[in-house]
Scaffold this motif. Sequence first.
Motif, PDB file in Angstrom:
ATOM      1  N   GLU A 242      -1.773  -2.636  22.003  1.00 28.32           N
ATOM      2  CA  GLU A 242      -2.463  -1.909  20.940  1.00 28.32           C
ATOM      3  C   GLU A 242      -2.145  -0.421  21.017  1.00 28.32           C
ATOM      4  O   GLU A 242      -1.876   0.223  19.996  1.00 28.32           O
ATOM      5  CB  GLU A 242      -3.975  -2.128  21.077  1.00 28.32           C
ATOM      6  N   GLN A 243      -2.160   0.111  22.248  1.00 29.40           N
ATOM      7  CA  GLN A 243      -1.839   1.522  22.435  1.00 29.40           C
ATOM      8  C   GLN A 243      -0.394   1.805  22.038  1.00 29.40           C
ATOM      9  O   GLN A 243      -0.103   2.827  21.399  1.00 29.40           O
ATOM     10  CB  GLN A 243      -2.073   1.922  23.887  1.00 29.40           C
ATOM     11  N   LEU A 244       0.500   0.884  22.409  1.00 29.87           N
ATOM     12  CA  LEU A 244       1.909   1.045  22.060  1.00 29.87           C
ATOM     13  C   LEU A 244       2.105   0.993  20.549  1.00 29.87           C
ATOM     14  O   LEU A 244       2.880   1.777  19.987  1.00 29.87           O
ATOM     15  CB  LEU A 244       2.731  -0.046  22.743  1.00 29.87           C
ATOM     16  N   GLU A 245       1.368   0.070  19.887  1.00 26.75           N
ATOM     17  CA  GLU A 245       1.473  -0.027  18.427  1.00 26.75           C
ATOM     18  C   GLU A 245       0.958   1.238  17.758  1.00 26.75           C
ATOM     19  O   GLU A 245       1.534   1.712  16.776  1.00 26.75           O
ATOM     20  CB  GLU A 245       0.705  -1.254  17.947  1.00 26.75           C
TER      21      GLU A 245
ATOM     22  N   GLU B  42       4.287   7.754  15.766  1.00 22.02           N
ATOM     23  CA  GLU B  42       5.669   8.242  15.762  1.00 22.02           C
ATOM     24  C   GLU B  42       6.328   7.995  14.410  1.00 22.02           C
ATOM     25  O   GLU B  42       7.080   8.842  13.911  1.00 22.02           O
ATOM     26  CB  GLU B  42       6.463   7.553  16.875  1.00 22.02           C
ATOM     27  N   GLU B  43       6.034   6.820  13.826  1.00 23.70           N
ATOM     28  CA  GLU B  43       6.593   6.502  12.504  1.00 23.70           C
ATOM     29  C   GLU B  43       6.045   7.452  11.442  1.00 23.70           C
ATOM     30  O   GLU B  43       6.788   7.908  10.555  1.00 23.70           O
ATOM     31  CB  GLU B  43       6.240   5.049  12.145  1.00 23.70           C
ATOM     32  N   HIS B  44       4.742   7.767  11.543  1.00 22.98           N
ATOM     33  CA  HIS B  44       4.121   8.711  10.606  1.00 22.98           C
ATOM     34  C   HIS B  44       4.757  10.090  10.745  1.00 22.98           C
ATOM     35  O   HIS B  44       5.058  10.750   9.735  1.00 22.98           O
ATOM     36  CB  HIS B  44       2.621   8.792  10.880  1.00 22.98           C
ATOM     37  N   LEU B  45       4.984  10.527  12.004  1.00 23.61           N
ATOM     38  CA  LEU B  45       5.615  11.826  12.228  1.00 23.61           C
ATOM     39  C   LEU B  45       7.032  11.854  11.678  1.00 23.61           C
ATOM     40  O   LEU B  45       7.454  12.851  11.064  1.00 23.61           O
ATOM     41  CB  LEU B  45       5.634  12.138  13.724  1.00 23.61           C
ATOM     42  N   ARG B  46       7.759  10.734  11.882  1.00 25.23           N
ATOM     43  CA  ARG B  46       9.125  10.667  11.351  1.00 25.23           C
ATOM     44  C   ARG B  46       9.115  10.740   9.823  1.00 25.23           C
ATOM     45  O   ARG B  46       9.962  11.409   9.219  1.00 25.23           O
ATOM     46  CB  ARG B  46       9.811   9.379  11.819  1.00 25.23           C
ATOM     47  N   ALA B  47       8.141  10.045   9.193  1.00 25.30           N
ATOM     48  CA  ALA B  47       8.048  10.062   7.724  1.00 25.30           C
ATOM     49  C   ALA B  47       7.733  11.470   7.226  1.00 25.30           C
ATOM     50  O   ALA B  47       8.298  11.935   6.217  1.00 25.30           O
ATOM     51  CB  ALA B  47       6.974   9.073   7.266  1.00 25.30           C
ATOM     52  N   GLU B  48       6.802  12.154   7.955  1.00 24.21           N
ATOM     53  CA  GLU B  48       6.456  13.529   7.570  1.00 24.21           C
ATOM     54  C   GLU B  48       7.667  14.443   7.716  1.00 24.21           C
ATOM     55  O   GLU B  48       7.911  15.311   6.863  1.00 24.21           O
ATOM     56  CB  GLU B  48       5.306  14.034   8.447  1.00 24.21           C
TER      57      GLU B  48
ATOM     58  N   ARG C  32       3.513   3.866  18.278  1.00 24.26           N
ATOM     59  CA  ARG C  32       4.649   3.645  17.374  1.00 24.26           C
ATOM     60  C   ARG C  32       4.297   4.046  15.951  1.00 24.26           C
ATOM     61  O   ARG C  32       5.119   4.632  15.233  1.00 24.26           O
ATOM     62  CB  ARG C  32       5.067   2.181  17.416  1.00 24.26           C
ATOM     63  N   ALA C  33       3.035   3.713  15.522  1.00 27.70           N
ATOM     64  CA  ALA C  33       2.595   4.069  14.168  1.00 27.70           C
ATOM     65  C   ALA C  33       2.550   5.588  14.002  1.00 27.70           C
ATOM     66  O   ALA C  33       2.957   6.129  12.958  1.00 27.70           O
ATOM     67  CB  ALA C  33       1.215   3.468  13.892  1.00 27.70           C
TER      68      ALA C  33
END
Length: 351
Positions: free
Chosen positions: A276-279, A285-291, A282-283
Amino acid sequence: MPKKPSKPHDEFFKAAFSQKDVALDYLQKMLPAALLEKLDLRKIKRINGSFVSPSLREFFSDVAYQCPLLDSEKQVMVSFILEHKSSPESRPHLQLLRYMLDSWEEQLKQKKDLTLIVPIIIYHGEENWHHRDLSSYFGEQIPESFKAYLPEFDYIFTHVTAMSDAQILALGKGLLVNAFLMLKHIHTPEYILHNPQVIFVNLTEPGSPRDFIVAILAYFLKNTELAQEKIQTFIKTLPSVLNQTAMSTYEMILEEGRKREREVSHIMLEKALQREQLERQRAEEEHLRAEEERSRAEEERSRAEEERQRLNNVILYLFETAQLPIAEIAIVTNREVDYIEALIAQKNSAE
C-alpha cells in the motif's frame, strides 16, 4: 490440525540418534561382526556439528559419532545418514562420497588427522532400495583394467520399512525399537492410533528419557493428517505415564502452529502495508511526473507564443518601417505569403 514441518524426518532422526543409547544400540545390533570386533564402543562419543554440505542438505541428515579402534589410537567416524526422499536414491555412493570428502576437508582445515568413515544409511521410504556397487553406475561392460581407477566403497544399509514389527521388537528393550517402529509406521498413522502398545513399548518404564518421548510424540503428532478429535482420543488411550506428556506435547505443537499463523498473518499484514505504501509512493511519483509534464508543456507553449509574437513583430517592422515587399519578407522570415498578408490585415483591422 498442526502444520507439517518442512523436514519432519530430519528433526526426529537427529533427536532419536543423538541419544547415545540409541546410536550404541544400533551399532551393536546392526554392524557386521567383523567391524564390531575392531571397535571400542565403550569410548564412543558424539561429534557436534554437521558435515553435510549445503548442496547435500536436501538429501541427507547426518548424526556423527566417533570411537577408537581396539588397541589403537586410530579413530573411526561412524556417520548415520537418513534417506528421506519419496523415492530411493539411484546413486547414493556419489552423495556419500561428497559427504566423506566434506568431512575430511573439514578435518584438514582444523589440522586434525583424517579418520576412517563408516557411512550408514537408515532408510524408511515405502519403495524398495536397490543396493548396487559403485562400478555398476558406469555400465556392466567396464574392462577389468579400468576398475582399479574407480573409488570403491560400501555402506551399511538398514531398510526400516522392510523390517517386520517382530524383527524390530526382537532388537531388545532399547529406544532403538521405538525409533524404528515410529519411522516404519509414520506413513500409516491409523496403525499407530490402534497399536500404541506396540509403538510405545517400554516407554512407560521408569527412567525413560522424557526428551526422547517428547521427540517421538511430536514426530507423530506433527506428521499426521488426522483430525484433532482423533488425536485427542488417541492421547486419552495412552498409559497415564505418557498421557500427560502427550497432551502437553500436542498443546505445544498447536501453540507452535498458532504462533506460526500469527507470524504469517503479521508478515502478510506487513507486506500488505508495504504494498500500500509502495502504491501510494508510486501514485505520488506519477502525480509529480504528470505535474512536471504539464509544467514543461506550458513552458513550451509560452516559449512558442513568445517566439511567434517576436516573429510577427519582425514581419510588421519589415513591412511598415523597412517597406519591404511581402514576397521578400516571406523569404527572409521563412513564412508563407498568406500568413504575412493575414497578419497585416489583422493589424490594420485592429487599428
